[in-house]
Design an enzyme around this catalytic site. Structure first.
Site, mmCIF file in Angstrom:
data_model
loop_
_atom_site.group_PDB
_atom_site.id
_atom_site.type_symbol
_atom_site.label_atom_id
_atom_site.label_comp_id
_atom_site.label_asym_id
_atom_site.label_seq_id
_atom_site.Cartn_x
_atom_site.Cartn_y
_atom_site.Cartn_z
ATOM 1 N N ASP A 198 22.778 -34.564 139.832
ATOM 2 C CA ASP A 198 23.742 -33.674 140.468
ATOM 3 C C ASP A 198 24.950 -33.444 139.566
ATOM 4 O O ASP A 198 25.517 -34.391 139.021
ATOM 5 C CB ASP A 198 24.203 -34.286 141.798
ATOM 6 C CG ASP A 198 25.263 -33.454 142.470
ATOM 7 O OD1 ASP A 198 24.941 -32.372 142.973
ATOM 8 O OD2 ASP A 198 26.438 -33.887 142.478
ATOM 9 N N GLU A 238 20.307 -30.344 137.960
ATOM 10 C CA GLU A 238 20.900 -29.379 138.887
ATOM 11 C C GLU A 238 22.132 -28.752 138.250
ATOM 12 O O GLU A 238 23.160 -29.394 138.113
ATOM 13 C CB GLU A 238 21.285 -30.076 140.200
ATOM 14 C CG GLU A 238 21.799 -29.141 141.281
ATOM 15 C CD GLU A 238 23.317 -29.071 141.372
ATOM 16 O OE1 GLU A 238 23.821 -28.168 142.050
ATOM 17 O OE2 GLU A 238 23.992 -29.918 140.765
#
Length: 493
Positions: A198, A238
């Site tokens: 992330d 991501e």
């Protein structure tokens, strides 16, 4: 995991507490019960304490723990034995309420965790010029430094890319490396198969740069991916950004998101023109996860231009796209986007995909069919699976823009949603997709005037999605090797 091709899969992406009544075991039972036969794996959005923090679990106080309200690591390991699990590895930051940061506030530079966190001085030294500060890329309108008072009264400008409660980590420090290794170790112990990195694009900061997707960032991602791979895990990066950047990232890691797909699918359906979508699928990475909707809304920046380089869509096309979403949602998406609702992201529209299409069942099923026929692992967000409308009530309660697409669903709400004709049709479409061996093979596409076709072939197995763009009518054709050919009109589902 079954014997299917690595990329020939469909995964569910969900918050545990917003779908399954708040327990990992409940979700496991749901995947084996009412959702049986639909998914090859599940992406569990952050399940670390606190799941109800400022950023819905993306501000962990302990990244190596499971929030006790959901269950424990044994429950994760049991789930992972039946459904390969993807977990978020939040590499850029941790909570200001974490024991490590609280120790820094208490003891300052004497804390063993002081090197774990980035300050303004860590990156810029004692003097940062206005030019250096202005060069830093901002994903949100808030300042990227937050002055936080230590116990002795001194105020220190800590680096806070996202919110003041999310303190950025110095991933190059010994403390930062130990922190990330501890997370990898815990994942390994408990059967996590996939890791989503992330906010990885922001992890490396360097004075005089944008502090986003630097050459050193690529090196960091590649090194972390190798460490995960050595433990038997697959790494998904991501990053929202320019499409050529995604192509470059894909060369250096296991998997990337196809975040350009959602706006391109919407553009195709709104304009009845598939040229932009076809162009992207001609050049897009094949080692990807495809999505239409996510917990972060519908990305726009991924199809936009960048520093004079053309995007997948033009600025006027993107403007039309966004305005059409707002119109189709009857203005509810506008309540949750931009400066409304204290929204913190500059690159997305907060709206359910079902509402983005004006709750048009035919177009929604076609959008999902396109996703399912694109190369890569298909991830379907829990709210999208159930064709949920924008949760304006939750938005008004929380005043968090992204909550409009993050509904809390009871077992009764899930059961009722599964009875909706559009959801039944989507489930049938998913099961058909999972049954077709053609998806273990090669992808191709053709666009001739009004006719757009997405095709797959593996040995004697074939499958195709044929779309008439003028009417948005679509038919799926398939043939298992040596068997009779079959067809299914999406309108008959």
């Amino acid at each position: 995991m079954n014997s299917k091709n690595h990329t020939n899969q469909i995964q569910l992406i969900t918050y545990i507490d917003r779908l399954s009544g708040g327990k990992i075991n409940n979700l496991h039972q749901m995947l084996q019960g009412p959702l049986a036969g639909l998914f090859d794996g599940v992406h569990l959005l952050p399940f670390y304490p606190p799941i109800d923090g400022e950023d819905a679990g993306f501000d962990p106080t302990d990244h190596t723990a499971v929030d006790s309200r959901l269950g424990n690591w044994d429950d994760i390991r049991t789930l992972a034995a039946d459904f390969p699990v993807m977990a978020d590895m939040i590499v850029n930051h941790m909570s200001a309420q974490s024991p490590q940061f609280l120790d820094v506030l208490e003891h300052g530079e004497k804390s063993p965790y002081w090197p774990l966190f980035l300050t303004k001085d860590t990156v810029f030294g004692e003097g940062a010029t206005a030019e250096q500060i202005s060069a830093v890329y901002r994903p949100r309108p808030t300042p990227f430094f937050t002055d936080i008072a230590l116990k002795d009264g001194r105020k220190v400008p800590f680096w806070t890319t996202f919110t003041a409660n999310q303190i950025d980590i110095d991933v190059n420090s010994a403390a930062g490396k130990a922190y990330l290794n501890a997370i990898l170790e815990r994942f390994t112990e408990n059967g996590v198969k996939y890791i989503r990195l992330d906010a990885a694009g922001y992890a490396i900061k360097k004075a005089g740069t944008r502090c986003f997707m630097l050459p050193e960032t690529f090196e960091f991602i590649a090194a972390l991916s190798e460490r995960a791979k050595a433990r038997g895990m697959v790494c998904l990066v991501e990053i929202h950004g320019y499409h050529q950047t995604q192509i470059e990232i894909a060369k250096r890691c296991d998997m990337v998101y196809d975040f350009a797909l959602p706006p391109l699918v919407l553009h195709t359906l709104f304009s009845r023109n598939a040229e932009a979508l076809k162009h992207w699928l001609d050049i897009a990475p094949r080692n990807c996860i495809t999505v239409l909707d996510t917990h972060d809304g519908i990305g726009i920046v991924d199809a936009a231009d960048y520093q004079g380089q053309p995007g997948l869509l033009t600025d006027p096309e993107l403007d039309t796209l966004v305005e059409t979403i707002h119109k189709n949602s009857k203005g509810s998406s506008k309540l949750a986007t931009g400066s409304a609702a204290n929204n913190v992201d500059l690159y997305q529209v907060n709206c359910s995909f079902y509402d983005a299409l004006g709750q048009n069942d035919q177009q929604y099923l076609l959008a999902r069919a396109i996703q399912l026929f694109c190369p890569g692992i298909s991830q379907i967000y829990y709210a999208g699976l159930l064709a949920m409308e924008n949760d304006v009530e939750l938005l008004q309660k929380s005043r968090v823009g992204r909550d409009i697409g993050r509904p809390y669903l009871t077992a009764d709400k899930v059961e009722n949603a599964l009875q909706k004709p559009v959801v039944k049709a989507l489930c049938q479409l998913i099961k058909l997709r999972r049954s077709l061996q053609a998806f273990n093979g090669k992808f191709s596409q053709t666009l001739n005037n009004d006719q757009y076709q997405l095709c797959w072939q593996h040995e004697a197995h074939t499958a195709s999605l044929e779309i008439s763009l003028a009417s948005l009518q679509a038919t799926i054709h398939w043939q298992h090797g040596g068997q009779q050919a079959a067809s299914l009109s999406l309108n008959s589902l």
